[in-house]
Design a protein around this motif. Structure first.
Motif, PDB file in Angstrom:
ATOM      1  N   LYS A 321       1.111  -1.241  -0.124  1.00  8.88           N
ATOM      2  CA  LYS A 321      -0.061  -0.112  -0.195  1.00  8.88           C
ATOM      3  C   LYS A 321       0.999   1.416  -0.512  1.00  8.88           C
ATOM      4  CE  LYS A 321      -4.239  -2.010   3.088  1.00  8.88           C
ATOM      5  NZ  LYS A 321      -4.616  -2.145   3.667  1.00  8.88           N
ATOM      6  N   TYR A 322       2.110   0.792   0.160  1.00  8.91           N
ATOM      7  CA  TYR A 322       2.445   2.356   0.596  1.00  8.91           C
ATOM      8  C   TYR A 322       4.358   2.397  -0.502  1.00  8.91           C
ATOM      9  CZ  TYR A 322       1.260   1.295   4.714  1.00  8.91           C
ATOM     10  OH  TYR A 322       0.647   0.873   5.597  1.00  8.91           O
ATOM     11  N   ILE A 356       1.852   5.891  10.765  1.00  8.75           N
ATOM     12  CA  ILE A 356       1.091   5.232  10.528  1.00  8.75           C
ATOM     13  C   ILE A 356       1.052   3.882  11.001  1.00  8.75           C
ATOM     14  CG2 ILE A 356       0.815   6.675   8.218  1.00  8.75           C
ATOM     15  CD1 ILE A 356       3.210   5.598   7.003  1.00  8.75           C
ATOM     16  N   LYS A 387      -6.622   3.306   8.691  1.00  9.55           N
ATOM     17  CA  LYS A 387      -6.216   4.391   7.780  1.00  9.55           C
ATOM     18  C   LYS A 387      -7.413   5.577   8.544  1.00  9.55           C
ATOM     19  CE  LYS A 387      -6.943   5.484   3.303  1.00  9.55           C
ATOM     20  NZ  LYS A 387      -5.319   5.752   2.701  1.00  9.55           N
ATOM     21  N   ARG A 415      -4.595   8.380   7.388  1.00  7.29           N
ATOM     22  CA  ARG A 415      -3.456   7.941   6.708  1.00  7.29           C
ATOM     23  C   ARG A 415      -3.304   7.048   5.734  1.00  7.29           C
ATOM     24  NH1 ARG A 415      -5.366   6.193  12.720  1.00  7.29           N
ATOM     25  NH2 ARG A 415      -3.969   7.685  13.480  1.00  7.29           N
ATOM     26  N   ASN A 416      -1.618   7.410   5.089  1.00 12.41           N
ATOM     27  CA  ASN A 416      -1.578   7.323   3.635  1.00 12.41           C
ATOM     28  C   ASN A 416      -2.187   7.096   2.489  1.00 12.41           C
ATOM     29  OD1 ASN A 416       0.885   5.583   2.979  1.00 12.41           O
ATOM     30  ND2 ASN A 416      -0.585   3.848   2.283  1.00 12.41           N
ATOM     31  N   ASN A 419      -0.587   7.405  -0.357  1.00 12.37           N
ATOM     32  CA  ASN A 419       0.531   6.151  -0.319  1.00 12.37           C
ATOM     33  C   ASN A 419       1.834   6.932   0.009  1.00 12.37           C
ATOM     34  OD1 ASN A 419      -2.020   4.158  -0.838  1.00 12.37           O
ATOM     35  ND2 ASN A 419      -1.301   4.728  -2.799  1.00 12.37           N
ATOM     36  N   ALA A 421       2.605   7.861   3.481  1.00 11.17           N
ATOM     37  CA  ALA A 421       3.269   8.231   4.748  1.00 11.17           C
ATOM     38  C   ALA A 421       1.951   9.261   4.896  1.00 11.17           C
ATOM     39  CB  ALA A 421       4.062   7.198   4.853  1.00 11.17           C
ATOM     40  N   THR A 423      -0.574  12.083   6.204  1.00 10.77           N
ATOM     41  CA  THR A 423      -1.559  11.882   7.217  1.00 10.77           C
ATOM     42  C   THR A 423      -2.752  13.208   7.296  1.00 10.77           C
ATOM     43  OG1 THR A 423      -0.120  10.731   9.055  1.00 10.77           O
ATOM     44  CG2 THR A 423      -2.469  11.403   9.447  1.00 10.77           C
TER      45      THR A 423
END
Length: 855
Positions: A321-322, A356, A387, A415-416, A419, A421, A423
Motif C-alpha cells: 500500500k505504500y 501510520i 487507515k 493515514r497514508n 500512499n 505515508a 496523514t
C-alpha cells in the motif's frame, strides 16, 4: 462582628495546633524521635546533599519550620473502628437507643462514615508517622556513607555515629567521618585481546573518562564502560556488551595512587554444551528487509507482494500500500554498511514519527549465507494503524478572554492518503464560553462562542520541487505541514471570521533541538460587527462621551436632552467626524489636548475594527535540555523572527501597482499588514530536590511596523497581565508604560517580561509556590504619540511593573490545577513616590486560575 468571627477562627486554629504540638505523642517509651542528622566530615560540618542522601533515616518533613505532617498524623485516631465499638461495649444501652432511631445496620455503617473513620484515614495518609531512631538503619547508613566515600576515591574512610539525646523522647544523630587522603589515578594501560577493538579504542582514546591525575571515582569507570560499548556497537561490533570491559586497579606499594589496566577479552559464547572464545568481529548489513504489514497472527503466512528499492526489500502479505520511497526514507540501516546502534534508534524514531504504524521493531540475525559469519540481516517489522480513525475531545478551559469555556472537538484522521505515508486530519471545533469582560446587554452567561473547521496534511519529508537532502538530511526527521482553516467567533463583541492557511517545514537539527520554517502563514480576519465597537470598548466610549457633552451642539447625536449621551453608532461617528473635519460648530473651542484625545480614540477604533490580511514568513528555533516529563532541572530557549507583507510589497513595486488614497498598497481592496517581529524566550528550572523547584523565565518581544503599516494588528500585538504573565494584574490591564491601562484591552508592540517562582511540596499532591513577576508593554516606532505609553529611552525601564504573591498547585498527574494570588508590588501607573506597596493587600489582589505551571 467581623472582628469577633476572625478572633474565633484564629482561636480555633491555634487550639488545633496546640493540641497537635506534642510531637512525641506516638513515640514509644524508651525510643527517640529523630529531630536532626548532623554529619561531620574531617571535623567540619557538611550540608552536601549527596552525602545526606546516603542516610536511611531522615527527620520528619517541615513546612516553614513546623512539622505539619507529623502533627496531622498525631491528630489521627489510629484505630477508629475499635474506638467506635468501645462506645457501645462500655454502654450497651447506647447502642439499643441509637438502633431505635436508626436500624442496627445503619448504626454499624455510621462507624465507617467520614466523621468517625474517614477523617482519621485522611489524617493518617496525609500525615507522616514519627521517624523513630532505629539502630539497624543507622548502621546501614554508616555502611552507605563508607561506600559513598570509597566510590569517590577515599579507600581508608572511617565512619562512626553517636545518638545525642536532647530531651524526653527526642534525639539527634551525629555522624563522624574521617576520609583520609584520596587516591588518584596514575599509569593507564590497556590489554585488548581483539586487534580490531584495539584499533577502534585508539580512535577515541582521548574521550576517555579515565585519565591520569584524576581522583578515583567509581562513576568514571561505569561511564567509561558505557562509552566504550557505545563506540564499539556504533562501529559494527554487534555482540559487544559492557560486561566485556573490566578494570584491574593496582594500589600495591602505592601511596594514594592507583595504576589502572583496562582489560577487554575476546568474545565468548555458548555452543551446545561447550563454551567457545574467538576475537570480536565487525558486522556489515547484507540485507534490509521491511515487512510492511506485520502481525503476530499472520507471521507464518506467505508474502504475496514485494518490491526492491535502493537496496531495500519490502514485503507485504497483501497488496503493498505504500510507495517504497516513503518507507525507505525512514530507514537509516543501509545494505553494505556497518552495524550501528544509533542507526537502529534513528530508524525507530523516524518510523514512529510517521504516525501510520504502531511502534516499529528492528531485529538482526546472522546471515547464514556468509561463510565468514560477519554479516547481519536487518528485519524491520511494521504494524499499520487503521487507515481511518475518529476521535473527539471535550475540554473545560480558562483563558485570558474566557473565564470559563467548554469545547468539543471531533476529528477524523486518514493515514497514508496518497500512499506516501501522508496523514490528513480533518477536525472541527465548537466552543462556548463566558466572559465578564464583554459587552453583554442580555446578561447571558454563555456569551462567547466559536465554530471552526481545520484541514491539516502532514507529509513526512520536505515537500519541494528539488532535493533538500544536503541541507536538511533525513536524520533530522523533516516534515511538511499544509494547513487551512476557517472559524467564526463571537469573542470580544466585534464578532469575527478568521481564515488561516500555512505551509510549514519542521525538523530536528539535533536531539532536543527543533526548527520550524513557515514559508507562508496567511491570516484574514474579518470583523462582522464593527458598529458594536463602543459597546465593547466602554472606556473609549466614556472618554468620547464626556467630550461630546462638553462640545457637541447637534441634538441628533444625543439619546435625549437630559443625559446627552452620544448614540452608538450615529452619535459617536458623527461627533468624531465633525471634530476631525472641523466643519461644525461647537459649544466652545476644542483644545489641542482634547482634539488629540478624540483623534487617538478614532485611530484606535479604526485599527481594532478594520479587517486584517497578514501574509507572514517566519523561522522558529528552540533548544531544551529536558529529557522527559520527570526531568525537573532543565532549560528551554526559543527564538522567533517573523516578516509580514514584505513579499506583497516587493510584488506591488515590481509590477508598478497603484497606491490607495492613504498612500498604501491594497490586496483584494484591503490594506495588508507589513511588519517585522522578533521574540526571545528563556526558561530555566533548578531541581533543589525534596520536590523543591526554582524556576525563572525571561521574555523579550518587539514588532516594528513599516512600509504599508504604521501599527501592528491586534492579533499580533502583545498584552501584559494574566495567569501566565504578570499575575498581579488582570489580562490586558497592565500598561502600556505608565499610562494606567486606560483602554479596555490594552496592547502594544514591545514587551519585556521576567518571572521567578519557588515551588515546594505542602501535603501529598498539594504544592505551594512563591513568585515574583516583572514586566510591561510599550508602543515603539508606531503611530501612538502618547509619551506615557511609548518607549523612548532606557529611562522608561523604570516603568517595569512588579507583582509578587503566592499560590497553590494540585497535581493530578496528567495536568496541574493552579491558583495564584498576585499583589501589586510596584505599580508604574501610580504617582512617583506612591508606586511601592500602596496596593499590597487582599482587597487589591488578583486571583488567577490556571491549568499547568505558568512556565
Amino acid at each position: 462582628m467581623k472582628k469577633v468571627s476572625t478572633k474565633i477562627t484564629a482561636f480555633i486554629l491555634i487550639a488545633i495546633l496546640i493540641s497537635a504540638c506534642n510531637a512525641v505523642k506516638r513515640v514509644p517509651d524508651g525510643k527517640h524521635l529523630l529531630t536532626k542528622n548532623e554529619i561531620l566530615v574531617n571535623n567540619k560540618k557538611t550540608s552536601e546533599e549527596n552525602v545526606f542522601n546516603q542516610l536511611y533515616q531522615k527527620p520528619n518533613s517541615k513546612l516553614l519550620g513546623y512539622r505539619l505532617r507529623l502533627n496531622l498524623y498525631n491528630l489521627a485516631n489510629l484505630n477508629p473502628d475499635s474506638t467506635y465499638q468501645a462506645k457501645f461495649t462500655n454502654n450497651p444501652k447506647k447502642y439499643d437507643h441509637m438502633s431505635k432511631w436508626l436500624s442496627a445496620k445503619q448504626v454499624d455503617r455510621l462507624g465507617k462514615s467520614f466523621w468517625y473513620k474517614g477523617i482519621h484515614d485522611f489524617l493518617k495518609s496525609t500525615g507522616e508517622p514519627p521517624v523513630i531512631i532505629d539502630n539497624a538503619k543507622t548502621d546501614k547508613s554508616i555502611l552507605r556513607l563508607r561506600y559513598y566515600y570509597f566510590n569517590n576515591g577515599f579507600f581508608n574512610v572511617k565512619a562512626t555515629y553517636k545518638v545525642d539525646s536532647l530531651k524526653a523522647k527526642k534525639a539527634k544523630i551525629n555522624y563522624v567521618i574521617t576520609t583520609g587522603e584520596p587516591y588518584f589515578l596514575d599509569s593507564l594501560n590497556t590489554t585488548i585481546s581483539t586487534p580490531i577493538l584495539d584499533s577502534l579504542y585508539a580512535i577515541e582514546k582521548n574521550n576517555s573518562f579515565i585519565k591520569s591525575g584524576k581522583q578515583y571515582k567509581t562513576e568514571d569507570f561505569e561511564n567509561e564502560k558505557n562509552r566504550i560499548t557505545t563506540h564499539f556497537r556504533n562501529n559494527g561490533v554487534y555482540f559487544f556488551q559492557p560486561n566485556y570491559v573490566n578494570f584491574d586497579i593496582d594500589t600495591i606499594k602505592k601511596i594514594n595512587k592507583a595504576n589502572v589496566n583496562l582489560i577487554i577479552n575476546n568474545y565468548s559464547y555458548q555452543e551446545r554444551d561447550s563454551s567457545k572464545t574467538e576475537p570480536f568481529k565487525m558486522y556489515r548489513i547484507s540485507d534490509v528487509n521491511i515487512y510492511t504489514d506485520y502481525s503476530a497472527s499472520t507471521a507464518n503466512e506467505k508474502f504475496t507482494d514485494s518490491a526492491t528499492y535502493n537496496n531495500f526489500n519490502l514485503f507485504s502479505h497483501k497488496k503493498l500500500k505504500y510507495k517504497p520511497k516513503a518507507i525507505t526514507n525512514a530507514v537509516f540501516i543501509t545494505k553494505g554498511g556497518l552495524y550501528a546502534d544509533y542507526k537502529t534508534v534513528l530508524t525507530t524514531r523516524y518510523l514512529n514519527n510517521l504516525k501510520i504504524f504502531n511502534y516499529p521493531s528492528v531485529q538482526y540475525e546472522v546471515d547464514k549465507r556468509d561463510s565468514t559469519a560477519s554479516s547481519l540481516i536487518a528485519k524491520v517489522y511494521l504494524t499499520p494503524r487503521k487507515k481511518y480513525s475518529f476521535g473527539a475531545s471535550f475540554d473545560v478551559t480558562h483563558s485570558n478572554i474566557q473565564d470559563i469555556g467548554i469545547s468539543f472537538s471531533p476529528s477524523l484522521s486518514i493515514r497514508n492518503v496518497f500512499n506516501g505515508a501522508e496523514t490528513l486530519e480533518i477536525s472541527g471545533r465548537t466552543n462556548i464560553g463566558s466572559s465578564k469582560d464583554l459587552a453583554n446587554p442580555n446578561n447571558q452567561f454563555f456569551n462567547v462562542s466559536e465554530y471552526g473547521l481545520d484541514f491539516k496534511l502532514n507529509i513526512p519529508r520536505i515537500f519541494m520541487p528539488f532535493r533538500t537532502e544536503k541541507i536538511i538530511p533525513k536524520s533530522m526527521i523533516p516534515s511538511t505541514l499544509i494547513a487551512v482553516g476557517f472559524a467564526t467567533q463571537k469573542n470580544i463583541g466585534l464578532d469575527k471570521e478568521n481564515f488561516t492557511g500555512a505551509f510549514t517545514y519542521n525538523w530536528t537539527p539535533k536531539r532536543y533541538y527543533t526548527a520550524r520554517f513557515d514559508l507562508f502563514n496567511i491570516q484574514f480576519v474579518r470583523n462582522l460587527n464593527p458598529q458594536n465597537y463602543f459597546n465593547v470598548y466602554s472606556s473609549s466610549y466614556r472618554a468620547l462621551n464626556s467630550l461630546g457633552k462638553e462640545y457637541n451642539t447637534d441634538p441628533s447625536y444625543f439619546n435625549n436632552n437630559v443625559d446627552k449621551d452620544l448614540i452608538i453608532e450615529k452619535g459617536t461617528a458623527g461627533f468624531t467626524n465633525d471634530v476631525l473635519s472641523g466643519n461644525a460648530n461647537f459649544l466652545k473651542p476644542i483644545t489641542a489636548e482634547n482634539f488629540q484625545t478624540i483623534k487617538s480614540i478614532e485611530e484606535r477604533r479604526l485599527r481594532l475594527t478594520e479587517n486584517d490580511f497578514i501574509l507572514a514568513t517566519s523561522f522558529t528555533f528552540s533548544k531544551t535540555t529536558k529529557k522527559d516529563l520527570a526531568d525537573k532541572g532543565f532549560y528551554l530557549f526559543k527564538t522567533k523572527i517573523e516578516s509580514a507583507g514584505t513579499l506583497l510589497s516587493l510584488f506591488a513595486k515590481t509590477t508598478n501597482q497603484d497606491k490607495n488614497s492613504n498612500g498604501n498598497y491594497d490586496i483584494f481592496n484591503l490594506e495588508y499588514s507589513e511588519y517585522i517581529k522578533t521574540e526571545f524566550d528563556y526558561i530555566k528550572h533548578w531541581d533543589l530536590t525534596k520536590e523543591k523547584i526554582f524556576a525563572i523565565r525571561s521574555f523579550f518581544g518587539i514588532a516594528i511596523p513599516f512600509g504599508n503599516s504604521d501599527n501592528i494588528p491586534f492579533s499580533r500585538s502583545y498584552f501584559s497581565g494574566g495567569s501566565n504573565d504578570n499575575r498581579a494584574w488582570q489580562p490586558y490591564s497592565l500598561g502600556p508604560g505608565s499610562s494606567g491601562a486606560t483602554n479596555d484591552f490594552n496592547e502594544a508592540n514591545l514587551k519585556i517580561a521576567l518571572s521567578a517562582e519557588y515551588r515546594f511540596k505542602i501535603l501529598g499532591s498539594l504544592k505551594g509556590a512563591l513568585f515574583a513577576d516583572a514586566g510591561n508593554i510599550w508602543n515603539v516606532l508606531d503611530n501612538v504619540e502618547d509619551e506615557k505609553s511609548s518607549f523612548t529611552s532606557l529611562s522608561d525601564l523604570k516603568e517595569i511593573a512588579l507583582g509578587s504573591g503566592f499560590g497553590f498547585r494540585y497535581d493530578l498527574s496528567f495536568f496541574v490545577i493552579r491558583f495564584d494570588f498576585g499583589f501589586k508590588t510596584y505599580n508604574p501607573s501610580s504617582e512617583i513616590g506612591k508606586r511601592w506597596f500602596r496596593e499590597y493587600n487582599f482587597g487589591n489582589s488578583v486571583l488567577n486560575f490556571g491549568i499547568n505551571y505558568p512556565f
